[in-house]
Design an enzyme around this catalytic site. Sequence first.
Site, PDB file in Angstrom:
ATOM      1  N   ASP A  84       0.857  -1.193   0.000  1.00 31.16           N
ATOM      2  CA  ASP A  84       0.000   0.000   0.000  1.00 31.16           C
ATOM      3  C   ASP A  84       0.898   1.250   0.000  1.00 31.16           C
ATOM      4  O   ASP A  84       2.087   1.165   0.364  1.00 31.16           O
ATOM      5  CB  ASP A  84      -0.867  -0.088   1.278  1.00 31.16           C
ATOM      6  CG  ASP A  84      -1.912   0.997   1.387  1.00 31.16           C
ATOM      7  OD1 ASP A  84      -2.373   1.477   0.339  1.00 31.16           O
ATOM      8  OD2 ASP A  84      -2.285   1.351   2.523  1.00 31.16           O
ATOM      9  N   HIS A  85       0.353   2.400  -0.372  1.00 31.89           N
ATOM     10  CA  HIS A  85       1.042   3.705  -0.326  1.00 31.89           C
ATOM     11  C   HIS A  85       2.571   3.687  -0.252  1.00 31.89           C
ATOM     12  O   HIS A  85       3.160   3.746   0.828  1.00 31.89           O
ATOM     13  CB  HIS A  85       0.584   4.513   0.898  1.00 31.89           C
ATOM     14  CG  HIS A  85      -0.796   5.070   0.767  1.00 31.89           C
ATOM     15  ND1 HIS A  85      -1.139   6.055  -0.141  1.00 31.89           N
ATOM     16  CD2 HIS A  85      -1.928   4.777   1.440  1.00 31.89           C
ATOM     17  CE1 HIS A  85      -2.415   6.340  -0.016  1.00 31.89           C
ATOM     18  NE2 HIS A  85      -2.925   5.568   0.927  1.00 31.89           N
ATOM     19  N   ASP A 116       2.143   5.983  -5.075  1.00 36.98           N
ATOM     20  CA  ASP A 116       1.276   7.136  -4.811  1.00 36.98           C
ATOM     21  C   ASP A 116       2.017   8.428  -5.138  1.00 36.98           C
ATOM     22  O   ASP A 116       2.760   8.968  -4.330  1.00 36.98           O
ATOM     23  CB  ASP A 116       0.831   7.108  -3.344  1.00 36.98           C
ATOM     24  CG  ASP A 116      -0.003   8.332  -2.976  1.00 36.98           C
ATOM     25  OD1 ASP A 116      -0.305   9.134  -3.887  1.00 36.98           O
ATOM     26  OD2 ASP A 116      -0.334   8.477  -1.787  1.00 36.98           O
ATOM     27  N   GLU A 146      -2.841   6.478  -7.438  1.00 38.34           N
ATOM     28  CA  GLU A 146      -3.875   7.372  -6.886  1.00 38.34           C
ATOM     29  C   GLU A 146      -3.937   8.664  -7.690  1.00 38.34           C
ATOM     30  O   GLU A 146      -2.913   9.223  -8.066  1.00 38.34           O
ATOM     31  CB  GLU A 146      -3.564   7.684  -5.414  1.00 38.34           C
ATOM     32  CG  GLU A 146      -4.636   8.544  -4.744  1.00 38.34           C
ATOM     33  CD  GLU A 146      -4.524   8.520  -3.209  1.00 38.34           C
ATOM     34  OE1 GLU A 146      -4.655   7.425  -2.620  1.00 38.34           O
ATOM     35  OE2 GLU A 146      -4.289   9.592  -2.629  1.00 38.34           O
ATOM     36  N   GLY A 198      -7.850   7.591   8.242  1.00 37.55           N
ATOM     37  CA  GLY A 198      -7.809   7.758   9.690  1.00 37.55           C
ATOM     38  C   GLY A 198      -6.475   8.366  10.097  1.00 37.55           C
ATOM     39  O   GLY A 198      -5.443   8.067   9.487  1.00 37.55           O
ATOM     40  N   HIS A 233      -9.856   4.366  -0.408  1.00 36.88           N
ATOM     41  CA  HIS A 233      -9.015   4.443   0.791  1.00 36.88           C
ATOM     42  C   HIS A 233      -9.827   5.078   1.918  1.00 36.88           C
ATOM     43  O   HIS A 233     -10.878   5.661   1.693  1.00 36.88           O
ATOM     44  CB  HIS A 233      -7.762   5.271   0.492  1.00 36.88           C
ATOM     45  CG  HIS A 233      -6.732   4.510  -0.283  1.00 36.88           C
ATOM     46  ND1 HIS A 233      -5.462   4.276   0.175  1.00 36.88           N
ATOM     47  CD2 HIS A 233      -6.805   3.901  -1.490  1.00 36.88           C
ATOM     48  CE1 HIS A 233      -4.794   3.559  -0.703  1.00 36.88           C
ATOM     49  NE2 HIS A 233      -5.583   3.333  -1.740  1.00 36.88           N
ATOM     50  N   GLY A 235     -11.232   3.462   4.450  1.00 30.17           N
ATOM     51  CA  GLY A 235     -12.446   2.652   4.538  1.00 30.17           C
ATOM     52  C   GLY A 235     -13.103   2.599   5.906  1.00 30.17           C
ATOM     53  O   GLY A 235     -14.284   2.264   6.012  1.00 30.17           O
ATOM     54  N   ASN A 255      -9.709  -0.147   1.534  1.00 28.93           N
ATOM     55  CA  ASN A 255      -8.607  -0.228   2.502  1.00 28.93           C
ATOM     56  C   ASN A 255      -9.123   0.080   3.903  1.00 28.93           C
ATOM     57  O   ASN A 255      -9.778   1.105   4.119  1.00 28.93           O
ATOM     58  CB  ASN A 255      -7.530   0.805   2.157  1.00 28.93           C
ATOM     59  CG  ASN A 255      -6.721   0.414   0.939  1.00 28.93           C
ATOM     60  OD1 ASN A 255      -7.069  -0.514   0.233  1.00 28.93           O
ATOM     61  ND2 ASN A 255      -5.636   1.123   0.719  1.00 28.93           N
ATOM     62  N   THR A 258      -7.767   1.927  10.438  1.00 29.07           N
ATOM     63  CA  THR A 258      -8.164   2.387  11.776  1.00 29.07           C
ATOM     64  C   THR A 258      -9.100   1.411  12.482  1.00 29.07           C
ATOM     65  O   THR A 258      -8.962   1.177  13.680  1.00 29.07           O
ATOM     66  CB  THR A 258      -8.854   3.773  11.654  1.00 29.07           C
ATOM     67  OG1 THR A 258      -7.999   4.615  10.858  1.00 29.07           O
ATOM     68  CG2 THR A 258      -9.083   4.409  12.997  1.00 29.07           C
TER      69      THR A 258
HETATM   70  P1  13P Z   1      -8.586   3.994   7.394  1.00 34.90           P
HETATM   71  O1  13P Z   1      -7.566   4.124   8.479  1.00 34.90           O
HETATM   72  O2  13P Z   1      -9.519   5.121   7.384  1.00 34.90           O
HETATM   73  O3  13P Z   1      -9.269   2.681   7.434  1.00 34.90           O
HETATM   74  O4  13P Z   1      -7.798   4.081   6.004  1.00 34.90           O
HETATM   75  C1  13P Z   1      -6.968   3.037   5.570  1.00 34.90           C
HETATM   76  C2  13P Z   1      -6.294   3.308   4.280  1.00 34.90           C
HETATM   77  O5  13P Z   1      -6.852   3.880   3.375  1.00 34.90           O
HETATM   78  C3  13P Z   1      -4.912   2.810   4.111  1.00 34.90           C
HETATM   79  O6  13P Z   1      -4.417   3.027   2.833  1.00 34.90           O
END
Ligand code: 13P
Length: 309
Positions: A84-85, A116, A146, A198, A233, A235, A255, A258
């Site tokens: 991810d990212h 990203d 993204e 988050g 993202h 989510g 994704n 949090t």
């Molecule tokens: P949240 O922490 O809001 O679930 O976001 C997660 C996220 O998008 C990681 O790339």
Amino acid sequence: MKRSDRLARLVRAAARNGIVIPAFNVFYMPLIKPICDALKAHDTLGMVEISRIEIQKFEVPSISAAAEEYRKYADPKVTALHLDHIPVIDEDGLEVNWHPLIEEGIQSGYDSVMIDASRLPFEENVEITAEVVRMAHTEGVLVEAELGSVLGHETGPLPPYEELFESKAGFTDPEQAREFVKRTNVDWLSVSVGSVHGAIAGAAKNEAKVEARLDIERIRQLRDATGVPLVLHGGSGIRLEYVREAIANGIAKINIATDIRQPYDRVLSSGGSIEEGQKVVFETISDIIVNRYGIQGSASRLERLITSQ
Ligand code: 13P
């Protein structure tokens, strides 16, 4: 068959059939086991994902160490590994030497990687994403990029949420997205449509997230313009009625960070054991799969869909 072919087909089938693939972020290595266990227990196709933030600011030792741990619990029928990212400019505004990180992901067995470059101007985002697509596709790895800005990881307070949503500032533009996908050949695209990440720093890190809304019409336009599965993202904490509509209209991956980090943190900070923390994460993910998204059995269902094509 290249290693990404099957996953690419599953992802496209998910997008077409209103099935979402949840991707859970790993802040601490012990989260990998309950994520895989919950996906297996519910026969649900989902992803374990690691981002640079979890290595820099939390407790994941490295991209390859996470891959090694993942392989202990993975079951390729239901789990996949996503990087991810990997930002080009990070949440603190610093330039990142992204190339070796992407390379490490590809070499250590990730099924999909995210570059990203969304904090850069459009042309530079296109150029860097296209370069990553070339690197990854040769090795049979999918690429997520993204376009637009999903806020929340930056240090400091967010603009008031309702203002952000009403102004649609930073939302992904469908015409730009069309051009972006065409020029980069990216496999899936993270879009800005109302969700926020988050917080990962300060007091906000432990507080409840804002209940985000989503611009469903924009999601539909983005799906029609790009023709690729879309990624949402941020989510955690989105109002359920919006999430369900988003999934029905082209969001194929969500994704979630949090929603699993906070319960785990709470167990450990109140003196609980790692095993107790893992149990809470397993239960939280089970609840997300069954009650939030209704995707139990999605792994077998998607497998059937791609074999009957
Ligand atoms: P949240 O922490 O809001 O679930 O976001 C997660 C996220 O998008 C990681 O790339």
